[in-house]
Design an enzyme around this catalytic site. Structure first.
Site, PDB file in Angstrom:
ATOM      1  N   SER A 177       0.624  -1.646  -0.195  1.00 25.74           N
ATOM      2  CA  SER A 177       0.038   0.235  -0.105  1.00 25.74           C
ATOM      3  C   SER A 177       0.614   1.542  -0.047  1.00 25.74           C
ATOM      4  O   SER A 177       0.343   2.234   0.457  1.00 25.74           O
ATOM      5  CB  SER A 177      -0.801   0.394   1.083  1.00 25.74           C
ATOM      6  OG  SER A 177      -1.747  -1.183   1.049  1.00 25.74           O
ATOM      7  N   ARG A 209       8.814   5.589  -2.305  1.00 23.23           N
ATOM      8  CA  ARG A 209       8.862   6.385  -0.876  1.00 23.23           C
ATOM      9  C   ARG A 209       7.722   5.972   0.173  1.00 23.23           C
ATOM     10  O   ARG A 209       7.027   5.095  -0.432  1.00 23.23           O
ATOM     11  CB  ARG A 209       8.459   8.041  -0.623  1.00 23.23           C
ATOM     12  CG  ARG A 209       6.766   8.330  -1.149  1.00 23.23           C
ATOM     13  CD  ARG A 209       6.315   9.833  -1.763  1.00 23.23           C
ATOM     14  NE  ARG A 209       5.658   9.807  -1.760  1.00 23.23           N
ATOM     15  CZ  ARG A 209       4.932  10.157  -3.080  1.00 23.23           C
ATOM     16  NH1 ARG A 209       6.064   9.858  -3.761  1.00 23.23           N
ATOM     17  NH2 ARG A 209       3.607  10.379  -3.287  1.00 23.23           N
ATOM     18  N   ASP A 252      -2.403  -2.245  -3.419  1.00 22.62           N
ATOM     19  CA  ASP A 252      -4.040  -2.265  -2.735  1.00 22.62           C
ATOM     20  C   ASP A 252      -5.276  -2.507  -3.109  1.00 22.62           C
ATOM     21  O   ASP A 252      -6.444  -2.957  -3.515  1.00 22.62           O
ATOM     22  CB  ASP A 252      -4.297  -1.667  -1.658  1.00 22.62           C
ATOM     23  CG  ASP A 252      -4.353   0.163  -0.694  1.00 22.62           C
ATOM     24  OD1 ASP A 252      -3.578   0.175  -1.760  1.00 22.62           O
ATOM     25  OD2 ASP A 252      -4.036   0.587  -0.333  1.00 22.62           O
TER      26      ASP A 252
END
Length: 426
Positions: A86, A101, A139
């Site tokens: 996610s 990131r 996700d």
């Protein structure tokens, strides 16, 4: 037509989930599965990638052993795993991608810029579990996969929980990064990472600016910080802290109100949905949180009002994002021209087509007022005639189950889907 047991690991927020899905060779409205959530200790969220994945794979191995004990568990049996991540990833194949990131409170620096699926695979090898990462999935993409498995009219998926993101199905020739790429379907799923969206038109306040500046990732995830469950309670806390400093409406002040994130969104939602005449729940929760003796009734009303304003803004922004997706693929009723699953427009079809958006995340599923405000905004923006064709359908464990479904599909596909197995983004 896939058969057998497939696994998924869903990593996101402050926890992860491991799943086993049993497929019987044909589509079913109910997918037999087992899921086990695990909390991630705070120190591992800022440790090393090896520490994090060793902890995760230890739990995964225990889960597999428990599920297979009745069938004669063997560490040598090769298993397939769908890995849901996610976080923003530059995907280079169906089973590999480099972490761009961290978000949602993670700050493991040695992982940034490296292949997150490979890090998991190395940890699986270290712990001696014979399992292959065959699908790396965002996700929202997992949620879309499960949504489309159950309903072919599903064209997009949205996650609104601790964090937020969205994806949708687009024509490949409409994706600038993929010019010249050929896919068998003519379409591709676009992971939007809409939590990173920013525009000067967003209704940002001084509270949003201060929250962002003091966060672990300043100047990033601007949209997420205005609408996701990780931040709504904190925005409310900051507003009420300022009010308590400038007036005596809240009575005796408490130093606990100055503690960042002491007001979680679940607590905020419980107060917001208090329908008692004297706002009994607000009184109880606020006293318990701040350890104060009383909360004046006027103050309870103010707390409720602030919760309402922050929630309504978040829900309406999320609704605007969903409408933006529908507009992009021609499903917003513009000129009443419907789109195809791949987003193509057909001039011959003047009827608005049934359009399903798969939704997952506790902010939408458990926070009733948030959900009602979001649906209200959809009707307001699209108009009643169009909105009745747009269905927001809740999925359960979609991000993980969808990853397992994709792992099964990739494992059983013959030949492998090499048209999308190596996508080099410029």
């Amino acid at each position: 037509n896939e058969e057998g047991n497939y696994y998924a690991l869903d990593l996101g927020g402050t926890s992860f989930r491991v799943l086993q899905v049993q497929l019987g060779g044909r589509r079913s409205s109910i997918l037999p599965h087992d899921v086990e959530p695990q909390h991630i200790p705070q120190h591992l969220m800022t440790s090393t990638s090896e520490d994090l994945f060793d902890f995760i794979t230890a739990s995964l191995k225990e889960f597999v052993e428990r599920k297979e004990v009745g069938f004669g568990y063997s560490p040598e049996i090769r298993r397939e795993l769908g890995f849901t991540v996610s976080f923003p990833v530059k995907q280079t194949s169906v089973s590999s991608g480099f972490l761009i990131r961290w978000t949602r409170g993670f700050a493991i620096h040695d992982m940034v810029g490296n292949d997150i699926a490979e890090s998991l695979q190395l940890a699986l090898t270290r712990i001696g579990l014979s399992m292959r990462v065959v699908a790396l999935v965002n996700d929202t993409v997992g949620t879309l996969a499960l949504g489309h498995y159950h309903d072919p009219d599903t064209v997009a998926a949205v996650i609104i929980g601790t964090g937020t993101n969205a994806c949708y199905v687009e024509r490949t020739d409409a994706i600038i990064k993929c010019q010249g790429l050929v896919t068998t379907s003519g379409s591709m799923v676009v992971n939007m990472e809409w939590g990173s969206f920013w525009s000067s038109h967003l209704p940002r306040t001084s509270y949003d600016i201060d929250l962002d500046a003091e966060s672990p990732n300043p100047n990033e995830q601007g949209f997420e910080k205005m609408i996701s469950g990780m931040y709504l309670g904190e925005i409310v806390r900051r507003v009420i802290l300022r009010m308590s400093q400038e007036s005596d409406i809240f009575g005796a002040s408490s130093p606990k109100l100055s503690i960042p994130f002491i007001l979680g969104t679940p607590l905020m939602a419980a107060m917001h949905e208090d329908n008692s005449p004297d706002l009994r729940v607000v009184d109880e929760k606020w006293r318990e949180m701040l350890e104060v003796l009383e909360v004046p009734k006027k103050a309870r009303k103010v707390i409720l009002k602030v919760c309402d304003i922050v929630t309504r803004r978040a829900a309406r922004l999320a609704a605007a994002g969903i409408v933006g997706i529908l507009k992009k693929i021609g499903r917003d009723g513009g000129s009443m021209i419907g789109g195809s699953m791949s987003g193509g427009r057909s001039r011959g079809d003047t009827r608005m087509r049934r359009t399903v958006v798969a939704v997952e995340g506790a902010l939408y599923t458990h926070y009733t007022v948030f959900r009602e405000y979001l649906l209200e905004a959809l009707r307001e923006i699209l108009g009643e005639d169009v909105a009745r064709h747009v269905i927001l359908k809740v999925t359960e464990d979609g991000s993980g189950l969808g990853a397992a479904l994709l792992a099964a599909a990739l494992h059983s596909s013959t030949p492998p889907p090499n048209t999308v197995d190596s996508v080099q983004m410029p």
